[in-house]
Design an enzyme around this catalytic site. Structure first.
Site, short mmCIF file in Angstrom:
data_model
loop_
_atom_site.label_atom_id
_atom_site.label_comp_id
_atom_site.label_asym_id
_atom_site.label_seq_id
_atom_site.Cartn_x
_atom_site.Cartn_y
_atom_site.Cartn_z
N LYS A 76 2.24 -11.18 -10.16
CA LYS A 76 3.13 -10.33 -10.98
C LYS A 76 4.53 -10.90 -11.18
CE LYS A 76 0.28 -6.46 -9.58
NZ LYS A 76 -0.47 -5.83 -10.63
N ASP A 90 -0.57 -9.24 1.58
CA ASP A 90 -0.75 -9.34 0.14
C ASP A 90 0.47 -8.69 -0.50
OD1 ASP A 90 -1.39 -9.24 -2.49
OD2 ASP A 90 -3.37 -8.34 -2.24
N TYR A 103 -6.19 -3.04 -2.60
CA TYR A 103 -6.84 -3.86 -3.63
C TYR A 103 -6.25 -5.25 -3.55
CZ TYR A 103 -8.30 -5.52 -8.28
OH TYR A 103 -8.84 -6.25 -9.31
N1 PMP Z 1 -3.27 -7.86 -4.83
C1 PMP Z 1 -2.62 -6.75 -5.15
C2 PMP Z 1 -1.84 -6.02 -4.09
C3 PMP Z 1 -2.65 -6.26 -6.46
O1 PMP Z 1 -2.00 -5.13 -6.75
C4 PMP Z 1 -3.37 -6.98 -7.44
C5 PMP Z 1 -3.43 -6.51 -8.89
N2 PMP Z 1 -2.93 -5.32 -9.20
C6 PMP Z 1 -4.03 -8.15 -7.06
C7 PMP Z 1 -3.95 -8.57 -5.75
C8 PMP Z 1 -4.80 -8.95 -8.05
O2 PMP Z 1 -3.93 -9.56 -8.97
P1 PMP Z 1 -4.44 -10.01 -10.41
O3 PMP Z 1 -4.74 -8.77 -11.18
O4 PMP Z 1 -3.30 -10.79 -10.96
O5 PMP Z 1 -5.66 -10.84 -10.19
#
Ligand code: PMP
Length: 427
Positions: free
Chosen positions: A263, A235, A143
């Protein structure tokens, strides 16, 4: 456990906010209990408006690595908020934060945004602008945020939905391949020769539950990208500053071209970042012609909370040793508890990220994660949460530890898990 007040507030909220939440996973759609409405967090504990207390293993989906309302983070917010809320103009804390992040994570340059989604969107646009190519390769079960291009076979809350509203014309340029499967990556490159701008991957996936990439797999991705002129994007929205100061890439000894953060980097406030090699980063506007912008990007309160968090981690690298030993203990306790039961299970853990899968003995990709016993996980999540152990409501998420967790908190987790194991029978 009584959740009467939570239920009342949650039901009222649904009148005004779709599903009662501002992000789908919070609604406990998989579970038959109401999500507790949270009123306070301190250290590793959170409290709901019904007066229930939980040991938190969600930690704002991994963001709160120092635990909730760490006094230094709170003070840094208080200090800045008296004079600076938002200007949409340069502030000195942006320099301090950028320098700290670049030095700590060992990258050349960084651009701050407001979320992980913005970070990954920016990274991909940058890759397309830099390479002049238009397609991306992503992995099933990973994701990367809620932009159209990433939602194809995504993990996290997307895993159990039939999506609508996605622009198929845009999504055509996203090629989905299998995690930890080099053949499927090679096939994608063969079929889309000279068209792939970037391969984007969670080096340790947290969004199909925890699933680590194999070292040789990531190394091979690096080689393929080098050979065929594509960028490699890690990511690290979850893993950045969680698995080490240099994120997951320190564990694998693989250098991506671009890295995305979220995060932890904001200390619990809305923040994301994309960083990496200077040669690529300087293509971003206004230095280059790859456009990206944000009214609130680099907000002084956010920068301040992020700065304090990253600085604390940098100055106390023992935190990572502590988290590793605590998580190792938790893994050991759970393995013992479930081995003594009649449940088939598998525990995937990397550092302070951990997932228990039921009904399977091994999980290495999304397909295998989906074959696990989701109904058993649902029962587990309900049982744990209603007994004061706050874990993700979905199988396709990770549990996290913070520096505020103590050994007694892990023991309590194991105790509740043990009573769960006694409570269920093999399906
Ligand atoms: N990349 C990863 C690996 C994530 O786990 C997440 C959210 N859990 C995101 C991108 C997207 O981040 P956000 O919810 O702050 O938009």
């Amino acid at each position: 456990m009584r959740l009467d007040k939570s239920k009342e507030v949650f039901d009222k909220t649904k009148r005004y906010i779709p599903g009662g939440v501002n992000s789908p996973i919070r609604a406990f759609k998989n579970l038959s209990i109401t999500p507790p409405v949270i009123s306070k967090g301190k250290g590793c504990r959170i409290f709901d408006i019904d007066g229930n207390e939980y040991i938190d293993f969600v930690l704002s989906w991994g963001a709160m690595i120092l635990g909730h309302c760490d006094p230094d983070v709170v003070n840094s917010i208080k200090e800045v908020v008296e004079d600076q809320i938002a200007f949409g103009a340069p502030t000195e804390i942006e320099y301090e934060m950028a320098k700290l992040v670049c030095e700590t994570a060992q990258i050349d340059m960084v651009r701050f945004v407001n979320s992980g989604t913005e970070a990954t969107m920016t990274a991909v646009r940058l890759a397309k602008g830099y390479t002049g190519k238009k397609k991306i390769v992503k992995f099933a079960g990973c994701y990367h945020g809620h932009h159209d291009i990433f939602l194809k076979e995504a993990g996290s809350a997307v895993a159990e939905l039939r999506l609508k509203g996605i622009d198929e014309d845009i999504v055509q340029n996203t090629i989905v391949v299998e995690y930890n499967n080099l053949d499927s990556v090679e096939k994608a490159f063969k079929e889309n020769k000279d068209e792939i701008a970037a391969v984007i991957i969670e080096p340790v996936a947290g969004n199909m539950g925890v699933v680590p990439a194999k070292k040789e797999f990531l190394q091979a991705l690096r080689e393929i990208c080098n050979l065929l002129g594509s960028l490699l994007i890690f990511d690290e929205v979850i893993t950045g500053f969680r698995l080490s100061l240099k994120g997951a890439r320190a564990l694998y000894d693989v250098e991506p071209d671009l890295i995305t953060f979220g995060k932890i980097i904001g200390g619990g406030l809305p923040c994301g970042a994309v960083g990496g090699k200077k040669e690529i980063m300087q293509c971003l506007a206004p230095q280059g012609n790859v456009f990206q912008a944000g009214t609130m990007s680099g907000n002084p309160i956010v920068m301040s909370a992020g700065y304090t968090t990253v600085k604390k981690l940098k100055e106390n690298p023992d935190i990572y040793t502590y988290l590793e030993s605590l998580a190792q203990k938790l893994e050991g306790y759970l393995a013992k508890v479930f081995s003594n039961s009649n449940l088939t299970f598998c525990i995937n853990r990397v550092g302070s990220m951990l997932t228990v899968f039921f009904g399977v003995e091994k999980v290495e990709n999304f397909e295998m994660a989906r074959m696990s016993n989701l109904d058993q996980f649902k029962k587990f999540a309900e049982y744990m949460i209603t007994n004061g152990i706050y874990i993700p409501s979905s199988q396709f998420e990770a549990m996290f530890l913070s520096s505020a967790h103590m050994e007694s908190d892990i023991e309590r987790f194991a105790e509740v898990a043990e009573s769960f194991a006694k409570f269920v029978k093999k399906p």
